[in-house]
Design an enzyme around this catalytic site. Sequence first.
Site, short mmCIF file in Angstrom:
data_model
loop_
_atom_site.label_atom_id
_atom_site.label_comp_id
_atom_site.label_asym_id
_atom_site.label_seq_id
_atom_site.Cartn_x
_atom_site.Cartn_y
_atom_site.Cartn_z
N TYR A 94 0.73 -1.14 -0.21
CA TYR A 94 0.07 -0.04 0.04
C TYR A 94 0.89 1.34 0.12
O TYR A 94 0.47 2.21 -0.94
CB TYR A 94 -0.86 0.03 1.08
CG TYR A 94 -2.31 -0.66 0.63
CD1 TYR A 94 -3.30 -0.18 0.06
CD2 TYR A 94 -2.58 -2.51 1.05
CE1 TYR A 94 -4.41 -1.06 -0.14
CE2 TYR A 94 -3.16 -2.95 0.50
CZ TYR A 94 -4.27 -2.49 -0.11
OH TYR A 94 -5.60 -2.96 -0.63
N GLU A 136 -8.37 -6.52 4.84
CA GLU A 136 -7.54 -7.85 4.00
C GLU A 136 -6.94 -8.59 5.17
O GLU A 136 -6.67 -9.64 4.93
CB GLU A 136 -6.81 -7.39 3.07
CG GLU A 136 -7.39 -6.87 1.78
CD GLU A 136 -6.73 -5.79 0.80
OE1 GLU A 136 -5.45 -5.79 0.93
OE2 GLU A 136 -7.38 -5.26 0.19
C1 HEM Z 1 -7.80 -4.75 -8.57
C2 HEM Z 1 -9.00 -0.65 -5.87
C3 HEM Z 1 -4.36 -1.12 -3.92
C4 HEM Z 1 -3.38 -4.67 -6.84
C5 HEM Z 1 -8.46 -3.68 -7.86
C6 HEM Z 1 -9.92 -3.21 -8.25
C7 HEM Z 1 -10.17 -2.08 -7.62
C8 HEM Z 1 -8.92 -1.78 -6.74
C9 HEM Z 1 -11.33 -1.31 -7.63
C10 HEM Z 1 -10.65 -4.10 -9.18
C11 HEM Z 1 -11.44 -4.96 -8.44
C12 HEM Z 1 -12.24 -5.81 -9.40
O1 HEM Z 1 -11.88 -6.00 -10.40
O2 HEM Z 1 -13.27 -6.38 -9.08
C13 HEM Z 1 -7.88 -0.59 -5.16
C14 HEM Z 1 -7.52 0.54 -3.97
C15 HEM Z 1 -6.25 0.60 -3.54
C16 HEM Z 1 -5.71 -0.44 -4.11
C17 HEM Z 1 -8.73 1.50 -3.99
C18 HEM Z 1 -5.80 1.34 -2.60
C19 HEM Z 1 -6.39 2.24 -1.42
C20 HEM Z 1 -3.65 -2.14 -4.62
C21 HEM Z 1 -2.52 -2.47 -3.71
C22 HEM Z 1 -2.30 -3.22 -4.93
C23 HEM Z 1 -3.29 -3.89 -5.84
C24 HEM Z 1 -1.72 -1.95 -3.07
C25 HEM Z 1 -0.84 -4.22 -4.98
C26 HEM Z 1 0.33 -3.64 -5.30
C27 HEM Z 1 -4.49 -4.94 -7.51
C28 HEM Z 1 -4.50 -6.10 -8.38
C29 HEM Z 1 -5.71 -6.02 -9.00
C30 HEM Z 1 -6.71 -5.14 -8.03
C31 HEM Z 1 -3.43 -6.92 -8.87
C32 HEM Z 1 -6.45 -7.03 -9.95
C33 HEM Z 1 -6.52 -6.36 -11.25
C34 HEM Z 1 -5.30 -6.52 -12.22
O3 HEM Z 1 -4.68 -7.52 -11.98
O4 HEM Z 1 -5.23 -5.78 -12.82
N1 HEM Z 1 -7.88 -2.78 -6.89
N2 HEM Z 1 -6.62 -1.14 -4.96
N3 HEM Z 1 -4.44 -2.80 -5.42
N4 HEM Z 1 -5.64 -4.51 -7.38
FE1 HEM Z 1 -6.22 -2.86 -6.14
#
Ligand code: HEM
Length: 392
Positions: A94, A136
Site C-alpha cells: 500500500y 484484508e
Molecule cells: C484490483 C482498488 C491497492 C493490486 C483492484 C480493483 C479495484 C482496486 C477497484 C478492481 C476489482 C475488481 O476487478 O473487482 C484498489 C484501491 C487501492 C488498491 C482503492 C488502494 C487504496 C492495491 C495495491 C495493490 C493492488 C496496494 C498491490 C500492489 C491490485 C490487483 C488487482 C486489483 C493486482 C487485480 C487487477 C489487475 O491485476 O489488473 N484494486 N486497489 N491494489 N488491485 Fe487494487
Amino acid sequence: MKQTTISIVKSTVPVLEKHGQAITTRFYEMLFEQYPSLKNVFNQTNQKTGRQQMALANTVYAAAQYIDRLETLLPVVKQIAHKHRSIGVKAEHYPIVGEFLLKAIKDVLKEAATDEIMEAWKEAYGAIADVFISVEQELYEEAEEKGWKDYKKLMVHKKVKEAEDVYSFYLISPDQKALPAFLPGQYVSVRIPGQEYLSIRQYSLSGYPNQPYYKITVKKEKQMEDGVVSTYLHDQLKEGDLLEVSVPAGDFVLKENSKSVFISGGVGITPMMSMLHQALENNQEVTFIHSAKNEQFHAMKQELQSLSETYTFEQHVFYSQAQTEQHDEHITYGRLTKKELAKYAADKHAYYYVCGSSSFTQMVLEGLAEMGISQENIMYESFGPKMSMTPS
Ligand code: HEM
C-alpha cells in the site's frame, strides 16, 4: 482528519478524475520501473489493453468523496479486498502504491497540485489504505485458518471438455488434505509461470461444496493478449500436473431467499451452476436464464440437464446464433433481450444473480431496473472490473 483536509480532498476529486487517464498511465509507468516485481501481481494484459488499470486510481478518487464516512464504503471495500486477498496483495504494497499515485498526481497536475493539496491527498490515501489493509488482514487470517495464506499447488485430477473452447479442471490436494470449504459463487485465483513474470487470473468454482475437489471451468480466450492463462490451461496443463491456487474468495454468493433468479451469459454460467445446485438443495424456488451462442458453446449443458431431471425449476436458454433449431420447450432461438427478460424475471421479491461479459451484465441490469427490481435484490459479477465506489 481536519475539516480543511477533508474539504481540499473533496473539492479536488473532479480535477483528478478529469486527468484520470494521464495520472493512471504515469502511475503504472513509474510503479513498474521502480518495482518490476509487481508485474508478477498485476494482470499485464489489463495493463496492455488499459481496461482495468483505471480501477485502482478511480476507486481511490471515488472513496475520497466519502473520506469523512469511510465506514459506509465497507461493503464495497470488502468485495475488492476479497480479490486483493486472493491475488496476494499485502499491507506492505500500500505505501508503495500510495507513493507512486501521489507522484503521478504531482507529475500531471504540476504547480496546480500545491503542497497543501498534496499533503491532504497523502492523508486521505493513508486513511483509505488503512481500511483496505484491515479488511484484508482479516481475510488473510480466515484463509490461513481454513487452508493456506497465499497459493498452494493443487493437482489436476481430471481435465474434461465441456463445450467448444471450454474445459473443466478438477483440482485435488496432492497431500490428501481436505480442501477448504467454499460458498457457491466464490472464485479462486490461479497463478501460472510466464516467460518473464507470473500471471494471475480468477475463475469461479463451478462445482459444488463438500467435494474432494475444486472444479473450475475455463473458456479459452481467443485473443492471445487476453488468453495467456486460459491458453496455458487448455493447451499445456495435463492431468497429474500441479497448479497454484488461492483459497476461495468473493462475496458473490447465494443468499437465503425464497426465490432466486440466475441470469448468465456464456461462461458466466460457471458460478451459477454452483449456486443453482445449492439453491435447489435448499428448496428455493428457482428461475434459471442462460444465453449462449449455440448448443456447442453451451457450457455445462449436461449438468443442467441432469439437475432438471432431479429437481423442478423454471429454465430458459437462449441460443443467439444457432444454425439448426430443435424442438425443446426450454430453448428460445434468438438473443436474450430486455423484452425477453421481462417475461421471466419480473418478481420484485426474488433475488437476482447476474454473471456474464460487461455488455451482457449491463443489458441485464438495465432491464431489471426498468422492471422496477430494487438494486438491493440484485447481485452481479461481470468479467470486467467494477470501479464504482458508491455504497449501496
Ligand atoms: C484490483 C482498488 C491497492 C493490486 C483492484 C480493483 C479495484 C482496486 C477497484 C478492481 C476489482 C475488481 O476487478 O473487482 C484498489 C484501491 C487501492 C488498491 C482503492 C488502494 C487504496 C492495491 C495495491 C495493490 C493492488 C496496494 C498491490 C500492489 C491490485 C490487483 C488487482 C486489483 C493486482 C487485480 C487487477 C489487475 O491485476 O489488473 N484494486 N486497489 N491494489 N488491485 Fe487494487
